[in-house]
Design an enzyme around this catalytic site. Sequence first.
Site, PDB file in Angstrom:
ATOM      1  N   HIS A  46     112.275  29.934  91.127  1.00 48.35           N
ATOM      2  CA  HIS A  46     112.499  29.426  89.772  1.00 48.35           C
ATOM      3  C   HIS A  46     111.933  30.310  88.667  1.00 48.35           C
ATOM      4  O   HIS A  46     112.251  30.086  87.492  1.00 48.35           O
ATOM      5  CB  HIS A  46     111.889  28.024  89.620  1.00 48.35           C
ATOM      6  CG  HIS A  46     112.562  26.956  90.413  1.00 48.35           C
ATOM      7  ND1 HIS A  46     113.922  26.748  90.385  1.00 48.35           N
ATOM      8  CD2 HIS A  46     112.053  26.030  91.283  1.00 48.35           C
ATOM      9  CE1 HIS A  46     114.222  25.726  91.183  1.00 48.35           C
ATOM     10  NE2 HIS A  46     113.111  25.289  91.745  1.00 48.35           N
ATOM     11  N   ASP A 102     117.263  25.515  99.303  1.00 47.84           N
ATOM     12  CA  ASP A 102     116.377  24.543  98.659  1.00 47.84           C
ATOM     13  C   ASP A 102     117.216  23.468  97.972  1.00 47.84           C
ATOM     14  O   ASP A 102     118.307  23.745  97.474  1.00 47.84           O
ATOM     15  CB  ASP A 102     115.530  25.283  97.617  1.00 47.84           C
ATOM     16  CG  ASP A 102     114.297  24.527  97.184  1.00 47.84           C
ATOM     17  OD1 ASP A 102     114.448  23.525  96.457  1.00 47.84           O
ATOM     18  OD2 ASP A 102     113.180  24.940  97.549  1.00 47.84           O
ATOM     19  N   HIS A 140     116.705  22.238  95.203  1.00 52.35           N
ATOM     20  CA  HIS A 140     116.759  22.575  93.781  1.00 52.35           C
ATOM     21  C   HIS A 140     117.491  23.910  93.608  1.00 52.35           C
ATOM     22  O   HIS A 140     117.293  24.844  94.383  1.00 52.35           O
ATOM     23  CB  HIS A 140     115.352  22.692  93.200  1.00 52.35           C
ATOM     24  CG  HIS A 140     114.529  21.445  93.355  1.00 52.35           C
ATOM     25  ND1 HIS A 140     113.738  21.223  94.469  1.00 52.35           N
ATOM     26  CD2 HIS A 140     114.378  20.365  92.558  1.00 52.35           C
ATOM     27  CE1 HIS A 140     113.138  20.049  94.344  1.00 52.35           C
ATOM     28  NE2 HIS A 140     113.498  19.510  93.199  1.00 52.35           N
ATOM     29  N   ASP A 153     113.445  20.712 101.213  1.00 51.30           N
ATOM     30  CA  ASP A 153     113.297  19.471 100.470  1.00 51.30           C
ATOM     31  C   ASP A 153     114.596  18.688 100.320  1.00 51.30           C
ATOM     32  O   ASP A 153     114.665  17.739  99.537  1.00 51.30           O
ATOM     33  CB  ASP A 153     112.675  19.740  99.097  1.00 51.30           C
ATOM     34  CG  ASP A 153     113.161  21.016  98.441  1.00 51.30           C
ATOM     35  OD1 ASP A 153     114.105  21.632  98.959  1.00 51.30           O
ATOM     36  OD2 ASP A 153     112.595  21.409  97.396  1.00 51.30           O
TER      37      ASP A 153
END
Length: 398
Positions: free
Chosen positions: A142, A178, A180, A267
């Site tokens: 990120h 991921d 995200h 996740d």
Amino acid sequence: MTSSAHGPVWIDCSRSGSYRFHEDHPFHPVRLLLAEDLLRACGALSDDQIAPCRADGVEEALEWIHRADYLNVVKELSEPSPSPGAVGQALRYGLEQDGDTPYFPGMHEAAAAVVEGSLAAAEAVMSGRAPHALHLGGGLHHAFPDRSSGFCVYNDAAAAISWMNRRYGAKVLYIDTDVHHGDGVQWCFYADPEAFTFSIHETGKYLFPGTGFANERGTSSGYGTCLNVPVEPYTEDESWLECFSDSLSRIVRSFKPDVIVSQHGCDAHAFDPLAHVHCSMRIYREMPKLIHKLAHDYADGRWVALGGGGYDHWNVVPRAWGLLWLEMTGHPLLKAIDASPDGGPLPADWTKIVSSRRPAELPRTWLDDTGAWEPMPRRQIITAKNREVLEIALQHLG
């Protein structure tokens, strides 16, 4: 490009353990200890497979990705007692104390060590010393050139991709699993035709960072080298894996990478507290298997794997990352895991780590007994919606 006769390497994560915001932060290095502990208990990780977290050119690689003013502020905020001027700049650079990515003493050194580990993995593979390399301390996808974001200070994945491209002229396929969106890596290479970024994740309509939609496809000469598959909340194994495998099969035929870099945030599991996807451990068995095959089919076996998110530290992360390493090494234990609906038993005493956060009951098998789970009531609707999005995402690929 060179090929290797040696086995996969595990990059030592001990220095990444200093990348630690505070004891209650969800991005806690205990995850790394648990994963290593599980693999050692299985006899699947030995000292001769571990390579040091050591690489040349870390500062140069950081400067390729991050702006000088951001690097300077990170270094200043890493001091035991940062100056008032540096503290006043923290919010501007995403490092405020009450935010997701608070500054801490030694932050620059810790984040740079994460980058160094990912560069070490890249060097091991690109030099031919190893066909595959795993750095679980990495995957901080990120971070942006000018700010931190989402627990990520420096973008080690982007640094490794840029390093392989600049030093070896390699075309790099980046795969982000991921839950995200891998936004920081995507935007670093959005106009770069030599790096393809693929991310499958929960749709940004409901989840941080709010990006990663199917119409994000790259720009300028990089148009067509970015693909996002944003899935619906409560997506389950079958639909997630359908989207993942259909995308990758098209991407590798079109892009023909020299090396694969994969980020293995875990996740998307139903137990994870920070997202809404409802997958089981099965996807963490199947995704590395497919990536492994594609690395050998299209990239002469070159595969660099990184860690990432995953916030059920005890139930999910060790098993998911354990399955990744077992796949990378072709460990005989995989045959037993694949032969059993629940993957077979974990070692009875697989972790000796003492923590006040340790659950009373730990997983006993490699995979989950999903038959005992409550089925998602909108399964067919969710699957149909994911297929619609997948079709849109794939429109620009040959």
